[in-house]
Design a protein around this motif. Structure first.
Motif, PDB file in Angstrom:
ATOM      1  N   LEU A  48     -11.625 -11.429  32.746  1.00  0.00           N
ATOM      2  CA  LEU A  48     -12.848 -11.401  31.934  1.00  0.00           C
ATOM      3  C   LEU A  48     -12.868 -12.632  31.042  1.00  0.00           C
ATOM      4  CD1 LEU A  48     -13.039  -7.645  30.960  1.00  0.00           C
ATOM      5  CD2 LEU A  48     -14.424  -8.885  32.627  1.00  0.00           C
ATOM      6  N   CYS A  49     -14.000 -13.316  31.056  1.00  0.00           N
ATOM      7  CA  CYS A  49     -14.111 -14.597  30.366  1.00  0.00           C
ATOM      8  C   CYS A  49     -13.950 -14.428  28.851  1.00  0.00           C
ATOM      9  CB  CYS A  49     -15.458 -15.224  30.672  1.00  0.00           C
ATOM     10  SG  CYS A  49     -15.673 -16.804  29.860  1.00  0.00           S
ATOM     11  N   PRO A  50     -13.057 -15.213  28.240  1.00  0.00           N
ATOM     12  CA  PRO A  50     -12.919 -15.125  26.788  1.00  0.00           C
ATOM     13  C   PRO A  50     -14.026 -15.863  26.042  1.00  0.00           C
ATOM     14  CG  PRO A  50     -11.289 -16.642  27.692  1.00  0.00           C
ATOM     15  CD  PRO A  50     -12.079 -16.117  28.861  1.00  0.00           C
ATOM     16  N   PHE A  51     -14.898 -16.544  26.764  1.00  0.00           N
ATOM     17  CA  PHE A  51     -15.900 -17.376  26.088  1.00  0.00           C
ATOM     18  C   PHE A  51     -17.307 -16.796  26.165  1.00  0.00           C
ATOM     19  CE2 PHE A  51     -12.506 -20.165  27.719  1.00  0.00           C
ATOM     20  CZ  PHE A  51     -11.895 -20.365  26.496  1.00  0.00           C
ATOM     21  N   HIS A  52     -17.487 -15.753  26.929  1.00  0.00           N
ATOM     22  CA  HIS A  52     -18.757 -15.044  26.854  1.00  0.00           C
ATOM     23  C   HIS A  52     -18.489 -13.580  27.169  1.00  0.00           C
ATOM     24  CE1 HIS A  52     -19.019 -15.183  31.287  1.00  0.00           C
ATOM     25  NE2 HIS A  52     -20.014 -14.324  31.195  1.00  0.00           N
ATOM     26  N   ASP A  53     -19.451 -12.732  26.801  1.00  0.00           N
ATOM     27  CA  ASP A  53     -19.245 -11.304  26.953  1.00  0.00           C
ATOM     28  C   ASP A  53     -19.672 -10.909  28.364  1.00  0.00           C
ATOM     29  OD1 ASP A  53     -18.518  -8.846  25.995  1.00  0.00           O
ATOM     30  OD2 ASP A  53     -20.575  -8.314  25.485  1.00  0.00           O
ATOM     31  N   TYR A  69     -12.379 -21.944  35.649  1.00  0.00           N
ATOM     32  CA  TYR A  69     -13.815 -22.131  35.574  1.00  0.00           C
ATOM     33  C   TYR A  69     -14.491 -20.777  35.473  1.00  0.00           C
ATOM     34  CZ  TYR A  69     -18.518 -23.676  36.462  1.00  0.00           C
ATOM     35  OH  TYR A  69     -19.848 -23.919  36.318  1.00  0.00           O
ATOM     36  N   CYS A  70     -15.504 -20.680  34.614  1.00  0.00           N
ATOM     37  CA  CYS A  70     -16.236 -19.425  34.502  1.00  0.00           C
ATOM     38  C   CYS A  70     -17.610 -19.567  35.129  1.00  0.00           C
ATOM     39  CB  CYS A  70     -16.375 -19.011  33.046  1.00  0.00           C
ATOM     40  SG  CYS A  70     -17.430 -17.557  32.884  1.00  0.00           S
ATOM     41  N   PHE A  71     -17.879 -18.742  36.146  1.00  0.00           N
ATOM     42  CA  PHE A  71     -19.176 -18.804  36.816  1.00  0.00           C
ATOM     43  C   PHE A  71     -20.263 -18.169  35.959  1.00  0.00           C
ATOM     44  CE2 PHE A  71     -16.161 -19.120  40.300  1.00  0.00           C
ATOM     45  CZ  PHE A  71     -16.635 -20.279  40.892  1.00  0.00           C
ATOM     46  N   GLY A  72     -19.841 -17.418  34.961  1.00  0.00           N
ATOM     47  CA  GLY A  72     -20.828 -16.772  34.097  1.00  0.00           C
ATOM     48  C   GLY A  72     -21.408 -17.727  33.067  1.00  0.00           C
ATOM     49  N   CYS A  73     -20.544 -18.512  32.407  1.00  0.00           N
ATOM     50  CA  CYS A  73     -21.064 -19.339  31.317  1.00  0.00           C
ATOM     51  C   CYS A  73     -20.833 -20.824  31.566  1.00  0.00           C
ATOM     52  CB  CYS A  73     -20.442 -18.917  29.983  1.00  0.00           C
ATOM     53  SG  CYS A  73     -18.693 -19.271  29.828  1.00  0.00           S
ATOM     54  N   GLY A  74     -20.151 -21.164  32.651  1.00  0.00           N
ATOM     55  CA  GLY A  74     -20.010 -22.577  32.979  1.00  0.00           C
ATOM     56  C   GLY A  74     -18.880 -23.280  32.253  1.00  0.00           C
TER      57      GLY A  74
HETATM   58 ZN   LIG Z   1     -17.653 -17.330  30.640  1.00  0.00          ZN
END
Ligand SMILES: [Zn+2]
Length: 630
Positions: A48-53, A69-74
């Motif tokens: 789970l991305c620590p940079f977006h919920d 790399y996070c596909f959710g927030c880039g």
């Molecule tokens: Zn993210």
């Protein structure tokens, strides 16, 4: 502020050493300290991305390529970038931290314009952590002195022997004004550092004195194990301070995030998929020693949304795998209030939240003393779902012997049932509530439905923010693409990881697409050492004739920055590159949301709406990053 620091300091560690730190660092291990990672297939990991919920893991780690790399927030980059973002370290601090971890001795470039330094300038965070490490040793040694007898007795009365005290680093702040302050000053810590760390404070006369005196001390560690603060318990009757004193907010100690015991508990929390939240330092110790190794506690503040985010990442709580969070309370009103507030904080967590109320109003520490380890394990095993607990608590406030009381209790309890996210469970709770109230099922069902339908209105009619203007596919974007490629070719050691982490799909100009593909085919910029060999490798990997010519051109074309490129310039360039596709995705999402019926497809509607909000937030962050100071 740290951007300037980066620019100013980045040149001081030698490039070869930075490359060596990257090579010797296991990115999976570094990230695993704070985010629980699972296999994502193909040798990759996800969490789970620590940079977006987010609900489902879109945060990816590639150990082979040493990037995330996070596909959710880039967001994305290498291990250095991860520490910069996750722990708010500067570039130099991150490299130093990783070097220490890998047992590497860094060499620093002496700046031509200034005199050589006796020792490398450490970042502030590292200094504050070092001061705390020294303070832990100081307090620990004090615990064996004659004056610390009340502290030792306190621990013994609560069932903690010497080994337990040592395991948790317990110590004693002596009956003196400035013993610690003097000790730390002798070790080279400055007046400002000790004040900033929260270890010392100026007295009325202006001299520097210890913050904690005559108290039993618990070092508070963050998830990586670094001590960042202290909890201090009163021992003497003539001490007019509060029972517990904690480190104040400092650059490294944020009480809304801190969880006591998380450093020792994190592996078991991840393994068991559950966490037990208790109320104090002694409760954490008692639980761990009694065989509940998943216990943590907040420090001087109520359990809140930030604590949930920290725990969800360790729990790997997602739609695919539910993590369980268990609150223990000694049955008093404050504890129950805190439990009910969890209902408001994070709806996704509700179905997985449990309450364990101890018998006879004993906290886990008392319980262990009175009834032994088994009783503590039993307390946790006998947990009750939060929903059941909340409903019981709510209807107990009314006189169910009267019609008015039953109706009022139903009206107040219905919204709780309507809030249960897992809709399949709602009928079950409608029946249960009706039974508890002694009413027919139908009116209860109607009340719950009314509460559920009343809910989306506020959100559905919220005005959508105007979309930021999307850039057209013309020269400005091509210039950014060109700049990114130049960075990868000319400065692979500096820019490689961030460059590799941004998807190839962000490039639109066909020749640029070919060069981006060639860089990937040559093994990626992150692994390149640079120089003529690297340029040749990319040229050889390029099938496109125009692309081959462009590689040579870009290898020598000056970057569009005065002076040396730094991590900040790389991050600005990569942010600009992603801007177009983020705004495109926002546009697509908005049109999708408009086509959905918010009443009949409520869950999907909310999911998309949440995605839209976080994308818009990401777009704003990118815009700020891209505009940043150029
Ligand atoms: Zn993210």
């Amino acid at each position: 502020m740290y951007a300037e620091e980066v620019a100013e300091m980045a040149g001081r560690i030698r490039d070869e050493d930075i490359a060596l730190v990257r090579e010797r660092t296991s990115i999976a291990e570094v990230i695993s300290d704070t985010v629980t990672l699972k296999s994502a297939g193909g040798g990759n990991l996800k969490g789970l991305c620590p940079f977006h919920d987010e609900k489902s893991p879109s945060f990816n780690v590639s150990p082979a390529r040493n990037v995330w790399y996070c596909f959710g927030c880039g967001a994305g980059g290498d291990a250095i970038k991860f520490l910069m973002d996750a722990e708010h370290l500067s570039f130099v601090e991150s490299v130093e931290r990783l070097a220490a971890r890998a047992n590497l001795q860094l060499r620093y470039v002496e700046d031509d314009r200034s005199a050589p330094r006796a020792r490398p300038q450490q970042g502030q965070r590292q200094r504050l952590v070092a001061a705390h490490a020294a303070a832990v040793e100081f307090y620990r040694a004090q615990l064996t002195t004659a004056g610390a007898r009340p502290a030792r007795e306190f621990l013994a009365r609560r069932g903690f022997d010497r080994a337990a005290a040592e395991r948790y680093g317990c110590g004693f702040a002596p009956d003196a004004w400035d013993l610690l302050t003097k000790h730390l000053r002798q070790q080279g810590f400055t007046h400002d550092e000790l004040v900033t760390a929260g270890l010392s404070r100026p007295s009325r006369s202006g001299s520097l004195i210890d913050r904690f005196r005559r108290r039993l001390m618990w070092p508070i560690r963050e998830i990586t194990g670094d001590v960042i603060g202290f909890g201090a318990r009163k021992l003497f009757d003539d001490d007019d301070g509060p029972k517990y004193l904690n480190t104040p907010e400092t650059p490294i100690y944020k009480k809304s995030h801190v969880l006591y015991g998380i450093d020792q508990a994190k592996r078991e929390i991840a393994k068991q998929g559950k966490v037990v939240v208790v109320e104090g330092y002694t409760d954490v110790m008692a639980c761990h020693l009694a065989g509940v190794p998943t216990a943590v506690a907040t420090c001087g503040t109520a359990f809140g949304a930030d604590h949930i985010s920290v725990l969800r990442r360790v729990l790997f709580d997602s739609d695919e795998r539910a993590g369980e969070i268990i609150f223990t309370f000694d049955g008093d009103a404050a504890g129950q209030k805190a439990a009910l507030r969890a209902f408001e904080d994070d709806q996704r967590f509700v179905g997985r939240t449990f309450i364990a109320v101890s018998p006879d109003n004993m906290d886990p520490c008392d319980l262990r003393l009175a009834k032994g380890d088994l009783a503590v394990r039993d307390l946790v095993a006998r947990r009750e779902p939060l929903v059941d607990f909340a409903l019981r608590h709510m209807i107990n406030r009314f006189d169910l012997d009267t019609v008015d009381g039953r109706v009022e209790a139903m009206r107040r309890a219905a919204p709780l049932v309507a809030k249960i996210k897992d809709r399949e469970k709602r009928p079950e709770y409608v029946r249960k509530l009706a039974g508890d109230l002694g009413m027919e099922i139908e009116p209860v069902q109607r009340a719950v439905l009314a509460a559920a339908n009343g809910q989306p209105a506020g959100v559905a009619t919220a005005p959508a923010r105007p979309a930021p203007a999307a850039p057209t596919v013309d020269s400005p974007h091509s210039m950014v693409e060109r700049e990114a490629l130049k960075l990868a070719l000319q400065e692979p050691v500096l820019a490689g990881p961030m460059f590799d982490a941004v998807e190839a799909a962000e490039y639109r100009h066909p020749v640029h697409v070919a060069v981006r593909a060639a860089i990937a085919a040559a093994g990626g910029a992150a692994t390149a050492a640079g120089g003529a060999v690297w340029i040749e490798q990319v040229r050889d990997a390029c099938d496109d004739l125009a692309g081959q010519a462009l590689v040579g051109e870009l290898a020598v074309e000056p970057l569009r920055i005065d002076g040396e490129p730094d991590p900040r310039y790389v991050s600005i360039t990569m942010a600009r590159l992603q801007w177009g596709s983020v705004t495109g995705r926002i546009k697509d999402l908005k049109s999708k949301i408009q086509r959905i019926n918010p009443v009949s497809n409520k869950d999907e509607y909310f999911a998309l709406f949440g995605e839209l909000l976080s994308l818009e937030q990401h777009a704003r962050a990118l815009r700020e990053q891209a505009a940043g100071g150029l």
